[in-house]
Write a protein that holds these residues in place. Structure first.
Motif, PDB file in Angstrom:
ATOM      1  N   ASN A   1       4.467  -1.624 -14.773  1.00  0.00           N
ATOM      2  CA  ASN A   1       4.879  -1.804 -13.382  1.00  0.00           C
ATOM      3  C   ASN A   1       6.137  -0.966 -13.120  1.00  0.00           C
ATOM      4  O   ASN A   1       6.870  -0.630 -14.035  1.00  0.00           O
ATOM      5  CB  ASN A   1       5.136  -3.280 -13.043  1.00  0.00           C
ATOM      6  N   SER A   2       6.376  -0.641 -11.889  1.00  0.00           N
ATOM      7  CA  SER A   2       7.492   0.258 -11.566  1.00  0.00           C
ATOM      8  C   SER A   2       8.834  -0.459 -11.682  1.00  0.00           C
ATOM      9  O   SER A   2       8.952  -1.621 -11.295  1.00  0.00           O
ATOM     10  CB  SER A   2       7.319   0.813 -10.152  1.00  0.00           C
TER      11      SER A   2
ATOM     12  N   LEU B   1       0.832  -1.204   0.000  1.00  0.00           N
ATOM     13  CA  LEU B   1       0.000   0.000   0.000  1.00  0.00           C
ATOM     14  C   LEU B   1       0.867   1.255   0.000  1.00  0.00           C
ATOM     15  O   LEU B   1       0.605   2.208  -0.747  1.00  0.00           O
ATOM     16  CB  LEU B   1      -0.923  -0.013   1.216  1.00  0.00           C
ATOM     17  N   PHE B   2       1.897   1.266   0.821  1.00  0.00           N
ATOM     18  CA  PHE B   2       2.824   2.395   0.915  1.00  0.00           C
ATOM     19  C   PHE B   2       3.462   2.677  -0.449  1.00  0.00           C
ATOM     20  O   PHE B   2       3.484   3.825  -0.922  1.00  0.00           O
ATOM     21  CB  PHE B   2       3.892   2.058   1.956  1.00  0.00           C
ATOM     22  N   HIS B   3       3.982   1.638  -1.084  1.00  0.00           N
ATOM     23  CA  HIS B   3       4.652   1.747  -2.383  1.00  0.00           C
ATOM     24  C   HIS B   3       3.707   2.281  -3.457  1.00  0.00           C
ATOM     25  O   HIS B   3       4.026   3.246  -4.173  1.00  0.00           O
ATOM     26  CB  HIS B   3       5.182   0.365  -2.787  1.00  0.00           C
ATOM     27  N   GLN B   4       2.525   1.696  -3.533  1.00  0.00           N
ATOM     28  CA  GLN B   4       1.589   2.069  -4.586  1.00  0.00           C
ATOM     29  C   GLN B   4       1.064   3.497  -4.412  1.00  0.00           C
ATOM     30  O   GLN B   4       0.926   4.241  -5.383  1.00  0.00           O
ATOM     31  CB  GLN B   4       0.419   1.082  -4.614  1.00  0.00           C
TER      32      GLN B   4
ATOM     33  N   LEU C   1       1.674   6.411  -7.146  1.00  0.00           N
ATOM     34  CA  LEU C   1       0.484   7.005  -7.757  1.00  0.00           C
ATOM     35  C   LEU C   1       0.463   8.512  -7.554  1.00  0.00           C
ATOM     36  O   LEU C   1       0.157   9.276  -8.488  1.00  0.00           O
ATOM     37  CB  LEU C   1      -0.772   6.381  -7.147  1.00  0.00           C
ATOM     38  N   ASP C   2       0.811   8.922  -6.366  1.00  0.00           N
ATOM     39  CA  ASP C   2       0.816  10.341  -6.020  1.00  0.00           C
ATOM     40  C   ASP C   2       1.790  11.126  -6.902  1.00  0.00           C
ATOM     41  O   ASP C   2       1.439  12.165  -7.471  1.00  0.00           O
ATOM     42  CB  ASP C   2       1.193  10.482  -4.548  1.00  0.00           C
TER      43      ASP C   2
ATOM     44  N   PHE D   1      12.571   2.101  -8.341  1.00  0.00           N
ATOM     45  CA  PHE D   1      11.447   2.649  -7.597  1.00  0.00           C
ATOM     46  C   PHE D   1      11.063   1.731  -6.435  1.00  0.00           C
ATOM     47  O   PHE D   1      10.780   2.204  -5.330  1.00  0.00           O
ATOM     48  CB  PHE D   1      10.249   2.857  -8.529  1.00  0.00           C
ATOM     49  N   LYS D   2      11.051   0.426  -6.697  1.00  0.00           N
ATOM     50  CA  LYS D   2      10.722  -0.526  -5.630  1.00  0.00           C
ATOM     51  C   LYS D   2      11.759  -0.473  -4.511  1.00  0.00           C
ATOM     52  O   LYS D   2      11.414  -0.493  -3.314  1.00  0.00           O
ATOM     53  CB  LYS D   2      10.650  -1.942  -6.205  1.00  0.00           C
TER      54      LYS D   2
END
Length: 237
Positions: free
Chosen positions: A189-190, A163-166, A170-171, A194-195
């Protein structure tokens, strides 16, 4: 490292320090209130559980000083765990309202990139809904491992990382990219960078108070990473 140093210089500038103060101050208030109520609720639960039968073995066991100490410590740790993560996500929620201004400032200062077709709010809300549906599904699956010692804690930890990553990506992506660039980025996908970055941020955010001050830095770093690694732009000299 170049992006890291550039992001730190931006964060320590007067303008971005002001951006950092708002989520910090609001989250500190939330942190204090949540800690108090979470600790009180957990302590009341233990008191009720062990006081069902005053003359029982459980009541005698609960009256021992060492047990009292363990229960208080456990209540404090559980309350702290819940409160830290709730405060971090609340800080990110506050920063999400500041992200358009942060990205715009970074772009104007370092890149001068012109977005011709901006991402619509409808598209962002649709992707946000998908994220929460997947998160809830992962959370329900993780409940199957709730009673396994140690494993349950790590499972929940990684579910909340998703949830934190997505949410962070997205933001930033919805503000930094054009509509087509946003769709391409989200569809592929990132990338690993980024991950890895959001995983480091997640570990840092797990440290009390650091996670309340640094969400603005997370946005700054991911903005630079997006412009340089996805759009292949170079910062101005």
């Amino acid at each position: 490292m170049q992006i890291l140093m550039l992001s730190l210089r931006d964060l320590l500038s007067a303008r971005f320090l002001k951006f950092s103060l708002l989520p910090l101050l609001v989250s500190l208030v939330i942190f204090t209130v949540l800690s108090y109520f979470a600790f009180s609720i957990l302590l009341d639960y233990f008191n009720t559980f062990f006081s069902v039968k005053p003359d029982s073995f459980l009541a005698w066991f609960y009256a021992l000083s060492i047990v009292q100490f363990i229960i208080h410590a456990l209540s404090f740790l559980l309350a702290g765990f819940v409160t830290v993560f709730a405060s971090v996500f609340f800080a990110i929620f506050i920063v999400s309202f500041l992200t358009p201004f942060i990205v715009k400032e970074i772009n104007a200062k370092h890149y001068g990139y012109i977005i011709e077709n901006e991402v619509s709010n409808f598209l962002v809300m649709k992707d946000l809904l998908k994220i929460f549906v997947k998160f809830i599904a992962f959370l329900l699956l993780s409940l199957l491992l709730l009673f396994l010692p140690f494993i349950n804690l790590f499972i929940f930890y990684f579910v909340f990382y998703y949830l934190f990553h997505q949410l962070l990506l997205l933001d930033v992506a919805s503000c930094a990219f054009s509509k087509d660039e946003y769709k391409n980025f989200w569809a592929k996908n990132s990338p690993f960078e980024f991950k890895f970055s959001t995983l480091c941020f997640y570990l840092i955010a797990s440290v009390p108070f650091l996670g309340l001050f640094l969400p603005v830095f997370f946005v700054i770093f991911l903005t630079h990473l997006s412009y340089q690694r996805i759009l292949n732009l170079s910062p101005k000299a």
